[in-house]
Design a protein around this motif. Sequence first.
Motif, PDB file in Angstrom:
ATOM      1  N   SER A 411     -62.419 -10.977 105.207  1.00  0.00           N
ATOM      2  CA  SER A 411     -62.440 -11.793 103.987  1.00  0.00           C
ATOM      3  C   SER A 411     -61.078 -12.441 103.751  1.00  0.00           C
ATOM      4  N   LEU A 412     -60.002 -11.671 103.905  1.00  0.00           N
ATOM      5  CA  LEU A 412     -58.663 -12.223 103.724  1.00  0.00           C
ATOM      6  C   LEU A 412     -58.344 -13.270 104.779  1.00  0.00           C
ATOM      7  N   GLY A 413     -58.724 -12.993 106.042  1.00  0.00           N
ATOM      8  CA  GLY A 413     -58.428 -13.943 107.111  1.00  0.00           C
ATOM      9  C   GLY A 413     -59.104 -15.276 106.918  1.00  0.00           C
ATOM     10  N   ILE A 414     -60.350 -15.256 106.448  1.00  0.00           N
ATOM     11  CA  ILE A 414     -61.079 -16.510 106.219  1.00  0.00           C
ATOM     12  C   ILE A 414     -60.481 -17.276 105.041  1.00  0.00           C
ATOM     13  N   ILE A 415     -60.125 -16.566 103.971  1.00  0.00           N
ATOM     14  CA  ILE A 415     -59.510 -17.216 102.810  1.00  0.00           C
ATOM     15  C   ILE A 415     -58.209 -17.909 103.201  1.00  0.00           C
ATOM     16  N   LEU A 477     -75.553  -5.559 115.315  1.00  0.00           N
ATOM     17  CA  LEU A 477     -75.328  -5.910 116.718  1.00  0.00           C
ATOM     18  C   LEU A 477     -74.987  -7.394 116.864  1.00  0.00           C
ATOM     19  N   ILE A 478     -75.695  -8.258 116.132  1.00  0.00           N
ATOM     20  CA  ILE A 478     -75.383  -9.693 116.192  1.00  0.00           C
ATOM     21  C   ILE A 478     -73.964  -9.952 115.680  1.00  0.00           C
ATOM     22  N   THR A 479     -73.576  -9.256 114.612  1.00  0.00           N
ATOM     23  CA  THR A 479     -72.223  -9.401 114.076  1.00  0.00           C
ATOM     24  C   THR A 479     -71.177  -9.012 115.116  1.00  0.00           C
ATOM     25  N   VAL A 480     -71.407  -7.914 115.817  1.00  0.00           N
ATOM     26  CA  VAL A 480     -70.457  -7.461 116.848  1.00  0.00           C
ATOM     27  C   VAL A 480     -70.352  -8.496 117.962  1.00  0.00           C
ATOM     28  N   ILE A 481     -71.480  -9.060 118.383  1.00  0.00           N
ATOM     29  CA  ILE A 481     -71.462 -10.061 119.456  1.00  0.00           C
ATOM     30  C   ILE A 481     -70.675 -11.296 119.023  1.00  0.00           C
ATOM     31  N   LEU A 482     -70.947 -11.800 117.816  1.00  0.00           N
ATOM     32  CA  LEU A 482     -70.222 -12.986 117.330  1.00  0.00           C
ATOM     33  C   LEU A 482     -68.738 -12.694 117.194  1.00  0.00           C
ATOM     34  N   ALA A 514     -70.572 -17.160 110.019  1.00  0.00           N
ATOM     35  CA  ALA A 514     -71.840 -16.480 110.268  1.00  0.00           C
ATOM     36  C   ALA A 514     -71.624 -14.985 110.491  1.00  0.00           C
ATOM     37  N   ALA A 515     -70.582 -14.661 111.253  1.00  0.00           N
ATOM     38  CA  ALA A 515     -70.285 -13.251 111.489  1.00  0.00           C
ATOM     39  C   ALA A 515     -69.910 -12.546 110.187  1.00  0.00           C
ATOM     40  N   ILE A 520     -71.381  -8.637 106.003  1.00  0.00           N
ATOM     41  CA  ILE A 520     -71.589  -8.193 104.621  1.00  0.00           C
ATOM     42  C   ILE A 520     -73.046  -7.777 104.420  1.00  0.00           C
ATOM     43  N   ALA A 521     -73.987  -8.572 104.965  1.00  0.00           N
ATOM     44  CA  ALA A 521     -75.402  -8.220 104.842  1.00  0.00           C
ATOM     45  C   ALA A 521     -75.700  -6.884 105.518  1.00  0.00           C
ATOM     46  N   THR A 522     -75.054  -6.618 106.643  1.00  0.00           N
ATOM     47  CA  THR A 522     -75.269  -5.353 107.353  1.00  0.00           C
ATOM     48  C   THR A 522     -74.826  -4.171 106.509  1.00  0.00           C
ATOM     49  N   ILE A 523     -73.735  -4.324 105.786  1.00  0.00           N
ATOM     50  CA  ILE A 523     -73.277  -3.244 104.909  1.00  0.00           C
ATOM     51  C   ILE A 523     -74.260  -3.051 103.756  1.00  0.00           C
TER      52      ILE A 523
END
Length: 635
Positions: A411-415, A477-482, A514-515, A520-523
Motif C-alpha cells: 500500500s505504501l509503495g503504490i502511494i 495463488l494469482i496474487t503470488v504469481i503477479l 491488480a496484485a 487485499i481480497a485474499t485477506i
Amino acid sequence: MLPRKRNCNLIILTVLCLVRISFQHGSGAPPGACIDQMPRHSGILPQSSVPPYSIITSASQVKQGDSLNVTIGSPFGAPVPIGGFIVQARAIQNPEQIVGKFLTVPDPATTQIINCRGDNDTVTHSTPEDKPPLTFVWQAPKDFLGGVEFKATVAQGYATFWRNVGSPLVEVVTPDTELNPPTTPTTTPRNSPPPPVIMESKPKTTPPPLDLIYQGCADTKLCFGVPQNCIPTGNCKAIVAVFVAGDTYTFEIQGTDNPKYVAAGLSTDNKMGDDSAMECVRNDNGRINLYTSWTYPKVEPYVKRSDSPQEIVQLLESSTIDGKLYCKFRRDVVSVVMGQTFDLAKNTYNLMVLAGSSMKDTERVGFHDLAYEATGEPLALATVGTAAASSKLLLKLHGAFMILAWLGSASLGIIVARYFRKTWVGKTLGGKDMWFAYHRILMVITWLLTVAGFILIVLEVGTIATTGDNPHAITGLITVILCFLQPIGAYFRPHPGTKKRPYFNWGHWFLGNAAHILGIATIFFAVSLQKAELPSWSIFVMAAFVVFHVVMHIVLSLTVCVSEGRISNGRVNAFPMKDMLGPRPAAERGDAPFSGFRKHLLGVYAPIILLFAIAMICLVALAPISDTYSNMMGA
C-alpha cells in the motif's frame, strides 16, 4: 429328495425368524413394550443423558371420570422432533399398574390409541416420521383414587431413545372434592434439571454443566477438540473422546453449529489423506447414521465409504439437541481398511476431528468448513487427558507475512509511486530519485514477504491444490504469481523515451494494482477460513482499512489535480497517469505545488496503515480470540 426338502424348509424358517427379529416397529410400540416401555431396537440401550423431552399436564388434580390434557414435547430450547413414543398413566403406589384411558390423539395419521392391559390405556406412534409436540386427552378411571404419573419412552431415532420420561404427580380425587386452583403447569420432568431462571437482580454465578462428552476428559478418557483450549470451557466446535475399558474402545464425537456431519479420524500423521474416518451424519429426514470411510490425499474422491468396512463400528447412542450432533459408538480393536491394519491397542495414531455443513452426495461428506484439527503427535488411545493440536506456527507466520506485505508495504509503495514523483526533487537515495528508491525498497519487501509466505503455507499444507468453496487459495495463488512477475518485468523495462516504454508503464501499473487488489481480497477471504480461526469481526477491521485507503487516494488525487492545474496555468489537462506516456517536460521539473501538504498526508497515512497491519497480525497470532477472551473472563 426328502432330506433336501427338509433342508429347504429349515432355511426358509430361519429366514422368517430373522425377518421377525429385525422388525423396527415403525408403526407403533411392540406388544412387549406395554410392560417395561422398551422398544426392542436390536438390543440398543436407552440414553443415559438428560432427556430433551418432558410430559406436562393441564392440571395437578382430576376428579374420577373427568379428563385432562397430556402433552409430550421438548421444553428446553428449540423443539426436538419426536420419532416414536409410548405413553401410559402409571399408579404411584404400584408402578406396574396402568390406569385410565385415552380419548383422543392429535393426529390419527401419525399417532394411535392401543390396548395394553386395558381398553385404550396407551398411546403410541403409527409412523416413524418426525412429529412436533403432541397433546392427548386422558380420562381418569371411576374406580381409582390416588397419585398417577404419566410415563413415557420417547425415541428421536432408531438408536436414540430415552426411557422413564415422567410427568409431575397428578392426583385422582373423588367427584365431591374441591380442586386446587389451577396453576401454571410444570414443564420440568422429574429426572431433568429445572429450566434456567433469568435473574435480573444479579448475574448467575454457577456455570451450566458441561455436556456429557466433556465429563472425564481430565481423568478417565482421551479428549481432543477444536479450537484449542476449548475443552475446559466445554465450547468446542467439534470434539472427539475415547474411553478404553479392557479391550473395549468407545468413541464419542460431537459437533456444534447444527452440522450436517461430525467425524473423527485415525491417521499415521497430522495431514488429511490415507486415514480411517468415522462419520456421524444427520440425514435429511433428521435420522442419525454412523459410517466409516477412507480418505484420499488431496485427490478425488477425497473420501469414500465403499472402501471401508462398515461392521467395524457399532452405534450405541446418537442425538441432535440445540444444534449439537452427537454419536457414541464402539470400534473393533483390530480392523483392516484398504490393506492397512488398525490395531487400537498396540499402535499409536494422530486423532483428527472435523465437522461440515453439507454433503457432496449421499455417499460422501462435504468439505469440513465448520471445524478441522489434528493432534500434533501420534497417541496411544488408552492415554488419559487432553491431547494437544499440531503446531500452527507456519500458518500464523504465513498470515503475518501476507498481511504485512499487502496491507503495509504494498500500500505504501503504490502511494509513493503514484503521488510523490514530483516530491523530493533533486534528492537521491542510492543514486536514484527519492520516490523511486522508496518505491523499490517497499516493493522488494512486498516481494520477499509474499514469496516467504507462499513457501510457508506450502510446507504447512503440503500442496497448492485446494478444496472447499472459499476462493482464498485461488486468489492468493494469482496474487503470488503477479507479484513474482513484477520485478522480472521491471528488470527488463525499456529505456525512458523509447516507443515501448509506455507499454511497459501501463503493464507494470496494471499488474501491480491488480496484485494489490487481489491481495487485499485474499485477506478478506481468509477471515472466513475455518483454519484461520479469526473472529468474525475481523472483517470490520479490513473494511475500515479499505475505507481509509480509498479516502487517502481521493484526497491525494485532488491535491495532484490542483497541483497540475497550477503548473499548466489553470488548465487541468493531465493526472499523474500522464507519465505513463513518457518522460515529463523539463519545465515541470522541481517540487510540485502542495508537496509539503502531501508529505504531511504521508506522515498520517503510513503509521495508520501500519497500525491496521499490526492489528490484523495480532488477530492472527492470538487466534482464536473468542476462546482467549472467554478464558480471561472465566478467570
